[in-house]
Scaffold this active site. Sequence first.
Site, PDB file in Angstrom:
ATOM      1  N   HIS A  26      34.927  37.791  28.749  1.00  0.00           N
ATOM      2  CA  HIS A  26      34.946  36.347  28.582  1.00  0.00           C
ATOM      3  C   HIS A  26      33.514  35.822  28.510  1.00  0.00           C
ATOM      4  O   HIS A  26      32.582  36.474  28.981  1.00  0.00           O
ATOM      5  CB  HIS A  26      35.565  35.660  29.811  1.00  0.00           C
ATOM      6  CG  HIS A  26      36.899  36.162  30.233  1.00  0.00           C
ATOM      7  ND1 HIS A  26      38.053  35.440  30.020  1.00  0.00           N
ATOM      8  CD2 HIS A  26      37.273  37.283  30.908  1.00  0.00           C
ATOM      9  CE1 HIS A  26      39.086  36.102  30.549  1.00  0.00           C
ATOM     10  NE2 HIS A  26      38.627  37.224  31.085  1.00  0.00           N
ATOM     11  N   GLU A  91      33.299  37.973  33.373  1.00  0.00           N
ATOM     12  CA  GLU A  91      32.790  36.702  32.854  1.00  0.00           C
ATOM     13  C   GLU A  91      31.295  36.864  32.578  1.00  0.00           C
ATOM     14  O   GLU A  91      30.532  37.276  33.457  1.00  0.00           O
ATOM     15  CB  GLU A  91      33.010  35.582  33.868  1.00  0.00           C
ATOM     16  CG  GLU A  91      34.461  35.169  34.044  1.00  0.00           C
ATOM     17  CD  GLU A  91      34.923  34.163  32.995  1.00  0.00           C
ATOM     18  OE1 GLU A  91      34.103  33.782  32.122  1.00  0.00           O
ATOM     19  OE2 GLU A  91      36.104  33.767  33.055  1.00  0.00           O
ATOM     20  N   HIS A 133      38.781  37.837  25.327  1.00  0.00           N
ATOM     21  CA  HIS A 133      39.807  36.874  25.725  1.00  0.00           C
ATOM     22  C   HIS A 133      40.526  36.307  24.504  1.00  0.00           C
ATOM     23  O   HIS A 133      41.736  36.075  24.524  1.00  0.00           O
ATOM     24  CB  HIS A 133      39.145  35.753  26.526  1.00  0.00           C
ATOM     25  CG  HIS A 133      40.096  34.947  27.345  1.00  0.00           C
ATOM     26  ND1 HIS A 133      39.713  33.807  28.007  1.00  0.00           N
ATOM     27  CD2 HIS A 133      41.416  35.103  27.626  1.00  0.00           C
ATOM     28  CE1 HIS A 133      40.752  33.304  28.662  1.00  0.00           C
ATOM     29  NE2 HIS A 133      41.795  34.067  28.443  1.00  0.00           N
ATOM     30  N   ASP A 143      36.606  32.920  23.402  1.00  0.00           N
ATOM     31  CA  ASP A 143      35.562  33.753  24.014  1.00  0.00           C
ATOM     32  C   ASP A 143      35.883  35.247  23.929  1.00  0.00           C
ATOM     33  O   ASP A 143      37.062  35.610  23.835  1.00  0.00           O
ATOM     34  CB  ASP A 143      35.347  33.327  25.480  1.00  0.00           C
ATOM     35  CG  ASP A 143      36.624  33.306  26.325  1.00  0.00           C
ATOM     36  OD1 ASP A 143      37.654  32.828  25.842  1.00  0.00           O
ATOM     37  OD2 ASP A 143      36.568  33.771  27.480  1.00  0.00           O
TER      38      ASP A 143
END
Length: 224
Positions: A26, A91, A133, A143
């Site tokens: 992500h 992330e 994602h 993303d």
Amino acid sequence: MTLDVIAVPSPNFNDRKTPISLILLHYTGMESGAAAIARLCDREAQVSAHYVVEENGRILQLVGEDKRAWHAGVASWQGERDINSASIGIEIVNGGHDFGLPAYPAVQSESVTALVGDLMARHGVTADRVIGHSDVAPGRKQDPGEHFPWDVLARAGCALGRPEGGDLECDARDDLARIGYSLEAGIEAVVEAFQRRWRPACCDGVLDDETRGLITAVAAVASR
């Protein structure tokens, strides 16, 4: 590269229901890394990820790998709908589309690659199951975005590399499903998600010859 991981525990997790079989990438999509980390650790936000990789390459662990972090939302890949249970979520600090879609610094990409490689080795995840994602949520998520350096990961064996174009006569819908995409969002949204990963210079959702050939070629590699 030696991984130096800093623990920043998030309260947002529960138990996995399936074994780890995916690594999901992500971007944070927020104004700053600090804001993103605060949100991922906010009990009321009800979101989290296993790892955060900052712009300077620093790696933070928010949730233990044995636990189910909450990062995927409504998603599907190769028929699996509980993506949070099946994946490790990473992330990557980047403003994303809402903040100019900045480039990913080289040092950050190196850390992401090293982290993904380590996770692949320890959990037996193959390169075709390192995805974005946007792949699991076409039409809903963008993303890690068109600027994400998939080629850097691919050269290290940590993601599939872009194959040569394939047969234009094959059924694109069938091939997209073979790769893993759910078609529930509609063919245009799925094609756009595919392009975001495999042809980021033009993500228009149009099933042109270049896109059709790439779909066939990726399906052939991913289904080996």
